[in-house]
Design an enzyme around this catalytic site. Structure first.
Site, PDB file in Angstrom:
ATOM      1  N   SER A 128      91.510  88.934  27.140  1.00  0.00           N
ATOM      2  CA  SER A 128      91.576  89.211  28.576  1.00  0.00           C
ATOM      3  C   SER A 128      90.978  88.106  29.431  1.00  0.00           C
ATOM      4  CB  SER A 128      90.809  90.513  28.846  1.00  0.00           C
ATOM      5  OG  SER A 128      90.548  90.644  30.220  1.00  0.00           O
ATOM      6  N   GLU A 130      89.240  88.664  31.836  1.00  0.00           N
ATOM      7  CA  GLU A 130      87.877  89.103  32.185  1.00  0.00           C
ATOM      8  C   GLU A 130      86.832  88.291  31.427  1.00  0.00           C
ATOM      9  OE1 GLU A 130      87.934  91.271  35.221  1.00  0.00           O
ATOM     10  OE2 GLU A 130      86.111  91.709  34.115  1.00  0.00           O
ATOM     11  N   TYR A 152      82.734  95.459  28.746  1.00  0.00           N
ATOM     12  CA  TYR A 152      84.142  95.309  28.356  1.00  0.00           C
ATOM     13  C   TYR A 152      84.452  93.854  28.007  1.00  0.00           C
ATOM     14  CZ  TYR A 152      89.172  94.652  28.981  1.00  0.00           C
ATOM     15  OH  TYR A 152      90.482  94.274  28.804  1.00  0.00           O
TER      16      TYR A 152
HETATM   17  P1  NAP Z   1      95.585 101.069  28.842  1.00  0.00           P
HETATM   18  O1  NAP Z   1      96.754 101.500  29.645  1.00  0.00           O
HETATM   19  O2  NAP Z   1      94.221 101.495  29.254  1.00  0.00           O
HETATM   20  O3  NAP Z   1      95.851 101.536  27.327  1.00  0.00           O
HETATM   21  C1  NAP Z   1      94.830 101.505  26.390  1.00  0.00           C
HETATM   22  C2  NAP Z   1      95.311 102.162  25.111  1.00  0.00           C
HETATM   23  O4  NAP Z   1      94.235 102.174  24.163  1.00  0.00           O
HETATM   24  C3  NAP Z   1      95.747 103.629  25.281  1.00  0.00           C
HETATM   25  O5  NAP Z   1      96.830 103.876  24.438  1.00  0.00           O
HETATM   26  C4  NAP Z   1      94.527 104.375  24.793  1.00  0.00           C
HETATM   27  O6  NAP Z   1      94.809 105.661  24.321  1.00  0.00           O
HETATM   28  C5  NAP Z   1      94.102 103.483  23.637  1.00  0.00           C
HETATM   29  N1  NAP Z   1      92.729 103.709  23.217  1.00  0.00           N
HETATM   30  C6  NAP Z   1      91.610 103.760  23.967  1.00  0.00           C
HETATM   31  N2  NAP Z   1      90.526 103.977  23.198  1.00  0.00           N
HETATM   32  C7  NAP Z   1      90.976 104.059  21.932  1.00  0.00           C
HETATM   33  C8  NAP Z   1      90.357 104.286  20.676  1.00  0.00           C
HETATM   34  N3  NAP Z   1      89.044 104.498  20.565  1.00  0.00           N
HETATM   35  N4  NAP Z   1      91.132 104.291  19.553  1.00  0.00           N
HETATM   36  C9  NAP Z   1      92.474 104.120  19.653  1.00  0.00           C
HETATM   37  N5  NAP Z   1      93.114 103.936  20.804  1.00  0.00           N
HETATM   38  C10 NAP Z   1      92.379 103.890  21.930  1.00  0.00           C
HETATM   39  O7  NAP Z   1      95.525  99.470  28.727  1.00  0.00           O
HETATM   40  P2  NAP Z   1      96.707  98.390  28.959  1.00  0.00           P
HETATM   41  O8  NAP Z   1      96.698  97.997  30.387  1.00  0.00           O
HETATM   42  O9  NAP Z   1      97.945  98.887  28.326  1.00  0.00           O
HETATM   43  O10 NAP Z   1      96.121  97.139  28.160  1.00  0.00           O
HETATM   44  C11 NAP Z   1      96.426  96.956  26.779  1.00  0.00           C
HETATM   45  C12 NAP Z   1      95.373  96.045  26.164  1.00  0.00           C
HETATM   46  O11 NAP Z   1      95.376  94.794  26.837  1.00  0.00           O
HETATM   47  C13 NAP Z   1      93.936  96.559  26.278  1.00  0.00           C
HETATM   48  O12 NAP Z   1      93.238  96.144  25.124  1.00  0.00           O
HETATM   49  C14 NAP Z   1      93.382  95.835  27.494  1.00  0.00           C
HETATM   50  O13 NAP Z   1      91.967  95.729  27.394  1.00  0.00           O
HETATM   51  C15 NAP Z   1      94.076  94.505  27.359  1.00  0.00           C
HETATM   52  N6  NAP Z   1      94.327  93.771  28.599  1.00  0.00           N
HETATM   53  C16 NAP Z   1      94.954  94.401  29.630  1.00  0.00           C
HETATM   54  C17 NAP Z   1      95.241  93.686  30.780  1.00  0.00           C
HETATM   55  C18 NAP Z   1      95.938  94.322  31.944  1.00  0.00           C
HETATM   56  O14 NAP Z   1      95.891  93.751  33.044  1.00  0.00           O
HETATM   57  N7  NAP Z   1      96.615  95.452  31.758  1.00  0.00           N
HETATM   58  C19 NAP Z   1      94.880  92.322  30.871  1.00  0.00           C
HETATM   59  C20 NAP Z   1      94.256  91.725  29.769  1.00  0.00           C
HETATM   60  C21 NAP Z   1      93.992  92.460  28.637  1.00  0.00           C
HETATM   61  P3  NAP Z   1      94.860 106.946  25.321  1.00  0.00           P
HETATM   62  O15 NAP Z   1      96.225 106.895  25.944  1.00  0.00           O
HETATM   63  O16 NAP Z   1      94.644 108.072  24.409  1.00  0.00           O
HETATM   64  O17 NAP Z   1      93.769 106.753  26.332  1.00  0.00           O
HETATM   65  N1  GDD Z   2      89.451  99.946  39.716  1.00  0.00           N
HETATM   66  C1  GDD Z   2      89.142  99.651  41.009  1.00  0.00           C
HETATM   67  N2  GDD Z   2      89.074 100.673  41.903  1.00  0.00           N
HETATM   68  N3  GDD Z   2      88.931  98.356  41.339  1.00  0.00           N
HETATM   69  C2  GDD Z   2      88.665  98.083  42.633  1.00  0.00           C
HETATM   70  C3  GDD Z   2      88.594  99.078  43.608  1.00  0.00           C
HETATM   71  C4  GDD Z   2      88.808 100.437  43.233  1.00  0.00           C
HETATM   72  O1  GDD Z   2      88.750 101.358  44.025  1.00  0.00           O
HETATM   73  N4  GDD Z   2      88.324  98.469  44.799  1.00  0.00           N
HETATM   74  C5  GDD Z   2      88.232  97.171  44.577  1.00  0.00           C
HETATM   75  N5  GDD Z   2      88.425  96.922  43.258  1.00  0.00           N
HETATM   76  C6  GDD Z   2      88.348  95.587  42.645  1.00  0.00           C
HETATM   77  C7  GDD Z   2      87.472  95.522  41.397  1.00  0.00           C
HETATM   78  O2  GDD Z   2      86.097  95.430  41.769  1.00  0.00           O
HETATM   79  C8  GDD Z   2      88.027  94.268  40.732  1.00  0.00           C
HETATM   80  O3  GDD Z   2      87.425  93.132  41.281  1.00  0.00           O
HETATM   81  C9  GDD Z   2      89.509  94.279  41.124  1.00  0.00           C
HETATM   82  O4  GDD Z   2      89.642  95.238  42.187  1.00  0.00           O
HETATM   83  C10 GDD Z   2      90.450  94.683  39.986  1.00  0.00           C
HETATM   84  O5  GDD Z   2      89.958  95.873  39.401  1.00  0.00           O
HETATM   85  P1  GDD Z   2      90.824  96.687  38.314  1.00  0.00           P
HETATM   86  O6  GDD Z   2      92.160  97.008  38.848  1.00  0.00           O
HETATM   87  O7  GDD Z   2      89.975  97.808  37.834  1.00  0.00           O
HETATM   88  O8  GDD Z   2      91.074  95.605  37.165  1.00  0.00           O
HETATM   89  P2  GDD Z   2      90.091  94.563  36.463  1.00  0.00           P
HETATM   90  O9  GDD Z   2      90.473  93.205  36.952  1.00  0.00           O
HETATM   91  O10 GDD Z   2      88.670  94.964  36.597  1.00  0.00           O
HETATM   92  O11 GDD Z   2      90.465  94.740  34.927  1.00  0.00           O
HETATM   93  C11 GDD Z   2      91.847  94.778  34.536  1.00  0.00           C
HETATM   94  O12 GDD Z   2      92.298  93.480  34.267  1.00  0.00           O
HETATM   95  C12 GDD Z   2      91.649  92.832  33.161  1.00  0.00           C
HETATM   96  C13 GDD Z   2      92.258  91.407  33.038  1.00  0.00           C
HETATM   97  O13 GDD Z   2      91.596  90.544  33.907  1.00  0.00           O
HETATM   98  C14 GDD Z   2      91.927  95.692  33.314  1.00  0.00           C
HETATM   99  O14 GDD Z   2      93.274  95.905  32.978  1.00  0.00           O
HETATM  100  C15 GDD Z   2      91.262  95.044  32.102  1.00  0.00           C
HETATM  101  O15 GDD Z   2      91.515  95.840  30.937  1.00  0.00           O
HETATM  102  C16 GDD Z   2      91.858  93.658  31.903  1.00  0.00           C
HETATM  103  O16 GDD Z   2      91.270  93.015  30.805  1.00  0.00           O
END
Ligand code: NAP
Ligand code: GDD
Length: 343
Positions: A128, A130, A152
């Site tokens: 990520s 992050e 995280y």
């Molecule tokens: P998500 O929608 O939160 O999905 C997470 C998945 O992990 C869900 O299927 C969840 O199951 C499962 N899970 C959570 N805890 C678990 C556990 N203890 N054992 C087995 N499964 C578990 O996340 P996503 O947005 O699809 O992201 C996919 C991956 O990419 C994650 O690893 C995330 O950290 C990473 N990532 C995401 C982003 C982004 O912007 N979306 C960016 C960079 C990296 P449930 O449905 O049961 O909760």
């Molecule tokens: N969730 C959330 N809720 N975020 C908020 C809010 C709110 O009400 N208001 C402002 N934010 C700001 C957060 O402080 C952060 O700076 C930004 O919006 C994005 O927050 P999220 O959408 O929660 O995503 P993230 O960037 O913290 O994390 C996501 O992206 C990562 C990749 O950079 C997640 O998908 C992570 O799993 C992933 O790794």
């Protein structure tokens, strides 16, 4: 027919990746966590479209290394995509031990199973942006230093490093996809983009008045999840394992995202968006901007969806959802509970 095992198949990326692989003739296996309610709503359409053994779900949990190892033995997949995680940064401050356990144990358990059983299996780790911590305004690439700012992000750095260690030490085909934020109508509703587009839909339909967010000045490089899962797949088809950044190369603030989303339905965000300390984080990642030129050069990957198209896709879907909710509210079959979400 290739076989893939996806952890986290019930999540946003799990949906788009399994759809892509199924459409490309893969036999797909996914892990689901046992919950008191059925939690497969994102992939229900796929479950119903692929009923002839193309898609199989297995109960497992990343904390249960025995179950992962046994699944790998039984399925003998060609590719494993480790997408599962407690993926909410803010929640990771509230549940630090759990987030760390899931983020670290899952990757090493799977890698250990591959090393000891079948070294030909290809492994994708969901790394990520992050991990970078967001202190620099520079474009971040595969060589940029990590400075994790949350439990995280720290757990993702461990998983990233252990993936490289297994690649270098045991000659395994393991890759890290360092993905910047990617969103969609399948995005969890407590991530900021979806929180905004859900609110836009409901406000437009007259069933919500305001939305309360946290730090409106944070800036992210937001792309469309459907584009990013193609990059994951491309990484495992590449000749040599490596690490690749996937990003759009443009970063906008939360405020700007909200402005665009409200503007799309002819509303002024200033009349509906509030900010509260409640949603601020103990340690904020202020700015993220990615450079995916390595992925473009080596994989031929590039994002296809602009931020304006992404907002349109998400708002259009959330207006449809809000419309359905309004009908249920009018018939007294649904009580609105969305004014005060927890994150
Ligand atoms: P998500 O929608 O939160 O999905 C997470 C998945 O992990 C869900 O299927 C969840 O199951 C499962 N899970 C959570 N805890 C678990 C556990 N203890 N054992 C087995 N499964 C578990 O996340 P996503 O947005 O699809 O992201 C996919 C991956 O990419 C994650 O690893 C995330 O950290 C990473 N990532 C995401 C982003 C982004 O912007 N979306 C960016 C960079 C990296 P449930 O449905 O049961 O909760
Ligand atoms: N969730 C959330 N809720 N975020 C908020 C809010 C709110 O009400 N208001 C402002 N934010 C700001 C957060 O402080 C952060 O700076 C930004 O919006 C994005 O927050 P999220 O959408 O929660 O995503 P993230 O960037 O913290 O994390 C996501 O992206 C990562 C990749 O950079 C997640 O998908 C992570 O799993 C992933 O790794």
């Amino acid at each position: 027919m290739k076989k893939a095992l996806i952890t986290g198949i019930t999540g946003q990326d799990g949906y788009y990746l399994s759809k892509l692989l199924l459409e490309n003739g893969y036999e797909v296996h996914g892990t689901v966590r046992r919950a008191s309610l059925i939690n497969t709503f994102r992939i229900d359409e796929l479950i119903s479209n692929y009923r002839n053994g193309e898609l199989t779900l297995h109960y497992s949990d990343l904390l249960d290394s025995a179950s992962l190892s046994s699944l790998i033995n039984i399925i003998q997949p060609d590719e494993i995509y480790n997408l599962a995680a407690q993926s909410h940064v803010s929640v990771s401050f509230k549940n630090p031990v759990y987030t760390t356990q899931v983020g670290t144990l899952g990757s090493v358990s799977i890698l250990e199973a591959i090393r000891s059983k079948d070294k030909v299996i290809k492994f994708y780790q969901a790394s990520s942006s992050e991990m970078y911590g967001g202190s620099s305004k520079e474009k971040l690439n595969e060589s940029s230093p990590f400075n994790p700012k949350s439990p995280y992000a720290a757990s993702k750095v461990f998983a990233h490093d252990i993936t490289k260690i297994y690649r270098d030490s045991y000659d395994l085909f393991c890759v890290n996809g360092i993905l910047f934020n990617h969103e969609s109508p399948m995005r969890g509703e407590t991530f900021v983009t979806r929180k905004i587009t859900r609110a836009v839909g409901r406000i437009k339909m007259g069933i919500q008045k305001k939305v309360t967010l946290g730090n409106l000045d944070a800036s992210r490089d937001w792309g469309f999840a459907g584009d990013y899962v193609e990059g994951m797949w491309m990484m495992l088809q590449h000749e040599n394992p490596s690490d690749w950044v996937l990003a759009t190369g443009e970063s906008i603030t939360v405020k700007s995202f909200a402005e665009k989303a409200f503007e799309y339905v002819d509303l002024n965000y200033e009349e509906y968006v509030e900010s509260s300390e409640k949603y601020f984080r103990p340690n904020e990642v202020d700015f993220l901007l990615g450079d995916s030129s390595k992925a473009k050069k080596e994989l031929g990957w590039k994002p296809k969806t602009s931020i304006d198209e992404l907002i349109k896709i998400m708002v259009d879907e959330d207006i449809k959802l809000a419309n359905r909710e309004k009908v249920l509210i009018d018939e007294n079959l649904l009580k609105p509970t969305w004014e005060n979400p927890s994150s």
